[in-house]
Motif scaffolding. Structure first.
Motif, PDB file in Angstrom:
ATOM      1  N   ALA A   6       0.850  -1.190   0.000  1.00  0.00           N
ATOM      2  CA  ALA A   6       0.000   0.000   0.000  1.00  0.00           C
ATOM      3  C   ALA A   6       0.883   1.236   0.000  1.00  0.00           C
ATOM      4  O   ALA A   6       1.954   1.235   0.606  1.00  0.00           O
ATOM      5  N   PRO A   7       0.440   2.291  -0.640  1.00  0.00           N
ATOM      6  CA  PRO A   7       1.256   3.504  -0.664  1.00  0.00           C
ATOM      7  C   PRO A   7       1.424   4.116   0.714  1.00  0.00           C
ATOM      8  O   PRO A   7       2.444   4.711   1.005  1.00  0.00           O
ATOM      9  N   ILE A   8       0.422   3.980   1.581  1.00  0.00           N
ATOM     10  CA  ILE A   8       0.496   4.528   2.939  1.00  0.00           C
ATOM     11  C   ILE A   8      -0.435   3.729   3.832  1.00  0.00           C
ATOM     12  O   ILE A   8      -1.485   3.240   3.379  1.00  0.00           O
ATOM     13  N   ALA A   9      -0.064   3.554   5.087  1.00  0.00           N
ATOM     14  CA  ALA A   9      -0.866   2.800   6.052  1.00  0.00           C
ATOM     15  C   ALA A   9      -1.542   3.763   6.997  1.00  0.00           C
ATOM     16  O   ALA A   9      -1.058   4.877   7.236  1.00  0.00           O
ATOM     17  N   CYS A  10      -2.692   3.313   7.571  1.00  0.00           N
ATOM     18  CA  CYS A  10      -3.384   4.145   8.544  1.00  0.00           C
ATOM     19  C   CYS A  10      -2.602   4.151   9.856  1.00  0.00           C
ATOM     20  O   CYS A  10      -1.714   3.325  10.092  1.00  0.00           O
ATOM     21  N   GLU A  11      -2.943   5.089  10.723  1.00  0.00           N
ATOM     22  CA  GLU A  11      -2.201   5.243  11.970  1.00  0.00           C
ATOM     23  C   GLU A  11      -2.352   4.022  12.897  1.00  0.00           C
ATOM     24  O   GLU A  11      -1.405   3.630  13.586  1.00  0.00           O
ATOM     25  N   LYS A  12      -3.516   3.397  12.888  1.00  0.00           N
ATOM     26  CA  LYS A  12      -3.741   2.228  13.772  1.00  0.00           C
ATOM     27  C   LYS A  12      -2.901   1.044  13.331  1.00  0.00           C
ATOM     28  O   LYS A  12      -2.265   0.364  14.160  1.00  0.00           O
ATOM     29  N   CYS A  13      -2.888   0.751  12.037  1.00  0.00           N
ATOM     30  CA  CYS A  13      -2.094  -0.367  11.536  1.00  0.00           C
ATOM     31  C   CYS A  13      -0.599  -0.107  11.732  1.00  0.00           C
ATOM     32  O   CYS A  13       0.180  -1.034  12.015  1.00  0.00           O
ATOM     33  N   ASP A  21      -4.144  -2.395   3.916  1.00  0.00           N
ATOM     34  CA  ASP A  21      -4.338  -2.380   2.455  1.00  0.00           C
ATOM     35  C   ASP A  21      -4.429  -0.964   1.897  1.00  0.00           C
ATOM     36  O   ASP A  21      -4.557  -0.778   0.687  1.00  0.00           O
ATOM     37  N   GLY A  22      -4.415   0.068   2.753  1.00  0.00           N
ATOM     38  CA  GLY A  22      -4.394   1.449   2.282  1.00  0.00           C
ATOM     39  C   GLY A  22      -5.712   1.993   1.795  1.00  0.00           C
ATOM     40  O   GLY A  22      -5.745   3.073   1.213  1.00  0.00           O
ATOM     41  N   ARG A  23      -6.823   1.273   2.045  1.00  0.00           N
ATOM     42  CA  ARG A  23      -8.122   1.760   1.558  1.00  0.00           C
ATOM     43  C   ARG A  23      -8.609   2.897   2.458  1.00  0.00           C
ATOM     44  O   ARG A  23      -8.602   2.772   3.678  1.00  0.00           O
ATOM     45  N   GLN A  24      -9.067   3.954   1.868  1.00  0.00           N
ATOM     46  CA  GLN A  24      -9.567   5.109   2.617  1.00  0.00           C
ATOM     47  C   GLN A  24     -11.048   5.312   2.334  1.00  0.00           C
ATOM     48  O   GLN A  24     -11.544   4.943   1.263  1.00  0.00           O
ATOM     49  N   PRO A  25     -11.803   5.829   3.295  1.00  0.00           N
ATOM     50  CA  PRO A  25     -11.368   6.406   4.561  1.00  0.00           C
ATOM     51  C   PRO A  25     -11.167   5.367   5.687  1.00  0.00           C
ATOM     52  O   PRO A  25     -10.585   5.689   6.706  1.00  0.00           O
ATOM     53  N   LYS A  43       2.901  14.610   3.592  1.00  0.00           N
ATOM     54  CA  LYS A  43       2.994  14.535   2.133  1.00  0.00           C
ATOM     55  C   LYS A  43       3.365  13.139   1.679  1.00  0.00           C
ATOM     56  O   LYS A  43       4.255  12.506   2.237  1.00  0.00           O
ATOM     57  N   ARG A  44       2.663  12.655   0.688  1.00  0.00           N
ATOM     58  CA  ARG A  44       2.936  11.332   0.154  1.00  0.00           C
ATOM     59  C   ARG A  44       4.106  11.365  -0.799  1.00  0.00           C
ATOM     60  O   ARG A  44       4.252  12.288  -1.584  1.00  0.00           O
ATOM     61  N   LYS A  45       4.892  10.335  -0.736  1.00  0.00           N
ATOM     62  CA  LYS A  45       6.050  10.239  -1.612  1.00  0.00           C
ATOM     63  C   LYS A  45       5.760   9.448  -2.872  1.00  0.00           C
ATOM     64  O   LYS A  45       6.487   9.520  -3.833  1.00  0.00           O
ATOM     65  N   VAL A  46       4.657   8.710  -2.856  1.00  0.00           N
ATOM     66  CA  VAL A  46       4.308   7.869  -3.998  1.00  0.00           C
ATOM     67  C   VAL A  46       2.923   8.249  -4.465  1.00  0.00           C
ATOM     68  O   VAL A  46       2.038   8.505  -3.655  1.00  0.00           O
ATOM     69  N   LEU A  47       2.718   8.288  -5.788  1.00  0.00           N
ATOM     70  CA  LEU A  47       1.415   8.644  -6.336  1.00  0.00           C
ATOM     71  C   LEU A  47       0.391   7.576  -6.012  1.00  0.00           C
ATOM     72  O   LEU A  47       0.712   6.387  -5.915  1.00  0.00           O
ATOM     73  N   PRO A  49      -2.606   5.006  -6.646  1.00  0.00           N
ATOM     74  CA  PRO A  49      -2.914   4.181  -7.816  1.00  0.00           C
ATOM     75  C   PRO A  49      -4.098   4.718  -8.582  1.00  0.00           C
ATOM     76  O   PRO A  49      -4.868   5.514  -8.089  1.00  0.00           O
ATOM     77  N   GLU A  50      -4.245   4.248  -9.821  1.00  0.00           N
ATOM     78  CA  GLU A  50      -5.299   4.742 -10.682  1.00  0.00           C
ATOM     79  C   GLU A  50      -6.687   4.443 -10.122  1.00  0.00           C
ATOM     80  O   GLU A  50      -7.608   5.219 -10.302  1.00  0.00           O
ATOM     81  N   VAL A  51      -6.817   3.341  -9.402  1.00  0.00           N
ATOM     82  CA  VAL A  51      -8.131   2.978  -8.863  1.00  0.00           C
ATOM     83  C   VAL A  51      -8.580   4.001  -7.850  1.00  0.00           C
ATOM     84  O   VAL A  51      -9.730   4.432  -7.811  1.00  0.00           O
ATOM     85  N   GLU A  52      -7.614   4.466  -7.017  1.00  0.00           N
ATOM     86  CA  GLU A  52      -7.966   5.411  -5.974  1.00  0.00           C
ATOM     87  C   GLU A  52      -8.330   6.771  -6.553  1.00  0.00           C
ATOM     88  O   GLU A  52      -9.281   7.406  -6.129  1.00  0.00           O
ATOM     89  N   THR A  53      -7.585   7.249  -7.563  1.00  0.00           N
ATOM     90  CA  THR A  53      -7.918   8.513  -8.175  1.00  0.00           C
ATOM     91  C   THR A  53      -9.249   8.451  -8.887  1.00  0.00           C
ATOM     92  O   THR A  53      -9.967   9.446  -8.967  1.00  0.00           O
ATOM     93  N   ALA A  54      -9.577   7.279  -9.414  1.00  0.00           N
ATOM     94  CA  ALA A  54     -10.876   7.126 -10.053  1.00  0.00           C
ATOM     95  C   ALA A  54     -11.988   7.236  -9.034  1.00  0.00           C
ATOM     96  O   ALA A  54     -13.075   7.719  -9.316  1.00  0.00           O
ATOM     97  N   LYS A  55     -11.736   6.743  -7.784  1.00  0.00           N
ATOM     98  CA  LYS A  55     -12.738   6.864  -6.743  1.00  0.00           C
ATOM     99  C   LYS A  55     -13.037   8.324  -6.419  1.00  0.00           C
ATOM    100  O   LYS A  55     -14.153   8.698  -6.123  1.00  0.00           O
ATOM    101  N   ASP A  56     -11.987   9.138  -6.405  1.00  0.00           N
ATOM    102  CA  ASP A  56     -12.171  10.546  -6.100  1.00  0.00           C
ATOM    103  C   ASP A  56     -12.983  11.256  -7.176  1.00  0.00           C
ATOM    104  O   ASP A  56     -13.569  12.297  -6.934  1.00  0.00           O
ATOM    105  N   GLY A  57     -12.986  10.726  -8.365  1.00  0.00           N
ATOM    106  CA  GLY A  57     -13.717  11.358  -9.462  1.00  0.00           C
ATOM    107  C   GLY A  57     -12.935  12.468 -10.146  1.00  0.00           C
ATOM    108  O   GLY A  57     -13.434  13.108 -11.055  1.00  0.00           O
ATOM    109  N   SER A  58     -11.709  12.727  -9.722  1.00  0.00           N
ATOM    110  CA  SER A  58     -10.882  13.766 -10.359  1.00  0.00           C
ATOM    111  C   SER A  58      -9.438  13.344 -10.270  1.00  0.00           C
ATOM    112  O   SER A  58      -9.001  12.811  -9.249  1.00  0.00           O
ATOM    113  N   SER A  59      -8.698  13.606 -11.326  1.00  0.00           N
ATOM    114  CA  SER A  59      -7.298  13.213 -11.372  1.00  0.00           C
ATOM    115  C   SER A  59      -6.421  14.443 -11.279  1.00  0.00           C
ATOM    116  O   SER A  59      -6.683  15.454 -11.912  1.00  0.00           O
TER     117      SER A  59
END
Length: 690
Positions: A6-13, A21-25, A43-47, A49-59
């Protein structure tokens, strides 16, 4: 199977050191165990994934790409401009080579161009300034340009006054509005830095430009020292000027080249008009960019020469501002007092003769611009103490300062004539110009009582006549000069004649066509009733002086004769003033019983059309002349509007009827008084017929 990180983990994990698995929220692990899932804002160091940006509805990727492309686009534009400048320079070099050398150089250039990337020659960006349409020359000033103030003395103000009197009847909605100003208010591009290779005249061209300046403007405003100018010009010709101290001279020479190039462009025959004068001017502005940092006599000279080029191309407002800068600079180095100069760098600058000629050149030019624009004067007599230049000053004209009597005319009592006589005469004339502005055309808009104005105009006219009688014999434009061979004296007489007739017409113009231009001004109409004959005399003088101005052009051979033999820097203004007076007088001169008994309506129209023909001839090289012609054509339509029966008398409105009755029956005192009384008791405006 490769582990999916995952590009980033939540604080609890992260705290439990568990796989996220990095799924938000809410990640899958926290959702399953019912933990509170929180995420860090670092700040994130890694972009993502395409699936996550698609969820946001804007790239965000297109935005990042656009931001990264902007510097590349700027670099590409700069690169393309550099390539075009290189091509322009090479084309200018090619014009000076023979055919064999051109062939070799063209082959090399072709090889170089083949190595350029495709987008380096993209024409979608800015075109090179050399091939760009000269919008700074031909654009219509006044369409989108800011309005500037012009006072009562201005010819523009007078024309607008005429239009206001007939704004409901002279032009219909179907007709295009006429030009309202001939001054050019647009700016010349690329003045911060040179966008094109330097244009340097050939030795023959440069010498020709210097000669044009010395034979036209210099004989009227001799602030430069001829010998010093030619000495520095030799330094310029040798090319030994690559040092900072010479930049004021470079600015001055480029302004002189601009004037010479523009003057020699007349007459314009065919093809595209040359823009070399604008390039010389651009170079002069570039080299004068630091003139304000170090005040010196040479810097003042460069600014004054710049003023004359701006006047020649009718950038009047910019000339007004530049002259103001020059006057302030002159005051900062003490030109307005007789104390010894403290800022001179060379021995020749220490001579007070140069300082006096420079100060009075600015004084004369200040009066000229104040009268042309109807604005306050920048130099007042009570605020300076400078001796008049010497008539035998050897610096401005060198060995040509004196002319033998035998070379001028066979009938001469005096033994010597001085070229400086003209300059001294114009200085005294400028005192009269200042008096006319202060006493008749006050920029503060404080109206002078009509009877006081009439007496003042008579006194000023008397002073002007005495000035003319006091001119040296070789400058008397109202006398004959048989067998004279001096072209310089002929040009000086033409300049004085233009100035004299123009100022005398302005002195009496407030009394022109009073029933039209002052119909609702009760003090003026009362003055008209009391002093009919004096008003008639003033009106007649105004019209006759306007005719004299137009008749100076009767023997012109071509445009060059006007540009070189007359004060071109003020001719458009003087001709506009004269022709507007003639058109108005002709429109209200229905018969020989009018005040202009010495001229018929046809005579007035012919003189006015002489000015119009001159403007039409000059319009190919002068946008100001073209706009002046448009203004005159619009004024001439007043005659047709009046004499086609477009006005009728409505019940209770006898104003215009009394005005026309006044002009047509001036020989009958009884009818005249009846008309004036009707006009003053019923000052309602007329209405055009539908």
């Amino acid at each position: 199977m490769k582990r999916q990180r995952a590009p980033i983990a939540c604080e609890k994990c992260r705290l439990l050191k568990a796989k996220c698995d990095g799924r938000q929220p809410i990640c899958t692990r926290c959702e399953g165990y019912g933990f509170k899932c929180s995420w860090s804002t670092r700040k994130r160091k890694v972009l993502l994934p395409e699936v996550e940006t698609a969820k946001d509805g804007s790239s965000k990727e297109p935005e990042r790409q656009a931001l990264s492309d902007e510097p590349k686009h700027d670099d590409l534009a700069s690169y393309q401009r550099a390539v075009r400048q290189y091509d322009t320079l090479m084309q200018e070099l090619l014009s000076n080579l023979d055919q064999s050398q051109k062939g070799t150089l063209n082959a090399s250039l072709h090889t170089i161009r083949r190595q350029l990337p495709v987008n380096a020659t993209d024409s979608s960006l800015e075109q090179p300034s050399l091939t760009r349409e000269p919008s700074t020359v031909s654009s219509d000033a006044g369409v989108d340009s800011p309005a500037t103030y012009v006072g009562k003395a201005s010819d523009i103000h007078f024309i607008h006054r005429i239009r206001q009197c007939y704004q409901t009847g002279a032009w219909t909605a179907r007709e295009p509005l006429p030009a309202d100003n001939y001054s050019q208010t647009h700016t010349i591009k690329s003045l911060a830095g040179l966008t094109q290779p330097l244009i340097i005249p050939t030795p023959a061209e440069a010498q020709g430009f210097i000669d044009v300046y010395l034979s036209t403007i210099h004989v009227a405003y001799p602030f430069l020292c001829r010998d010093i100018l030619l000495e520095q010009f030799q330094v310029f010709q040798t090319g030994d000027y690559a040092y900072q101290e010479f930049e004021p001279w470079l600015a001055l020479f480029n302004f002189i080249f601009a004037i010479g190039s523009y003057y020699t462009s007349f007459p314009h025959r065919s093809g595209t008009a040359s823009l070399d004068h604008l390039r010389y001017f651009e170079q002069g502005v570039y080299f004068s960019r630091e003139l304000g940092a170090t005040c010196s006599l040479l810097s003042v000279w460069a600014l004054i020469v710049q003023c004359f080029f701006l006047l020649a191309i009718c950038h009047t407002d910019r000339c007004w501002n530049t002259l103001g800068f020059a006057i302030r600079m002159g005051q900062s180095i003490g030109l307005h007092v007789e104390s010894s100069p403290n800022h001179a760098r060379t021995s020749w600058m220490a001579d007070r003769a140069h300082w006096r000629r420079t100060w009075y050149s600015m004084y004369v030019l200040d009066r000229l611009l104040a009268l042309q624009l109807g604005r306050p004067m920048a130099i007042h007599e009570s605020e300076f103490q400078v001796e008049m230049p010497s008539v035998s000053d050897p610096f401005p004209f060198g060995q040509d300062a004196t002319v033998s009597a035998e070379s001028i005319t066979a009938n001469r009592d005096t033994s010597t004539c001085f070229l400086m006589d003209y300059f001294l005469a114009v200085i005294r004339f400028s005192y009269l110009v200042g008096a006319v502005i202060r006493e008749l055309y006050r920029p503060s808009q404080i109206d002078v009582a009509p009877d006081v104005m009439l007496n003042t105009s008579s006194a000023l006219d008397q002073r002007l006549s005495e000035w003319k009688k006091g001119l040296p014999r070789h400058l008397r434009f109202d006398l004959g000069h048989t067998f004279e061979s001096s072209v310089t004296f002929k040009r000086q007489r033409n300049m004085l004649a233009v100035k004299y007739h123009h100022l005398r017409a302005l002195i009496h113009r407030p009394f022109l066509c009073l029933p039209l231009l002052q119909t609702n001004n009760h003090p003026f109409m009362e003055l008209l009733r009391r002093d009919k004959h004096r008003i008639a005399q003033a009106e007649s003088i105004c019209v006759q002086e306007a005719r004299q101005t137009a008749q100076l052009l009767h023997n012109l051979v071509d445009e060059r004769s006007l540009v070189h033999d007359f004060p071109w820097w003020q001719m458009i203004s003087c001709l506009i003033c004269a022709s507007s007076i003639l058109f108005v007088a002709e429109a209200f001169c229905p018969n020989q019983d009018s005040f202009y008994s010495t001229a018929s309506a046809q005579d007035l129209r012919e003189d006015a059309e002489t000015c119009l023909k001159v403007f039409e001839a000059l319009s190919a090289n002068s946008a100001a002349a073209r706009k002046a012609a448009e203004m005159l054509k619009a004024l001439s339509s007043l005659h047709h509007s009046i004499h086609k029966g477009v006005y009728q008398v409505l019940p209770g409105q006898v104003g215009i009827a009394s005005h026309l009755l006044y002009y047509s029956t001036v020989s009958s005192r009884r009818v005249y008084l009846t008309a004036v009384v009707a006009s003053t008791t019923s000052p309602q405006r007329h209405r055009p017929c539908s």
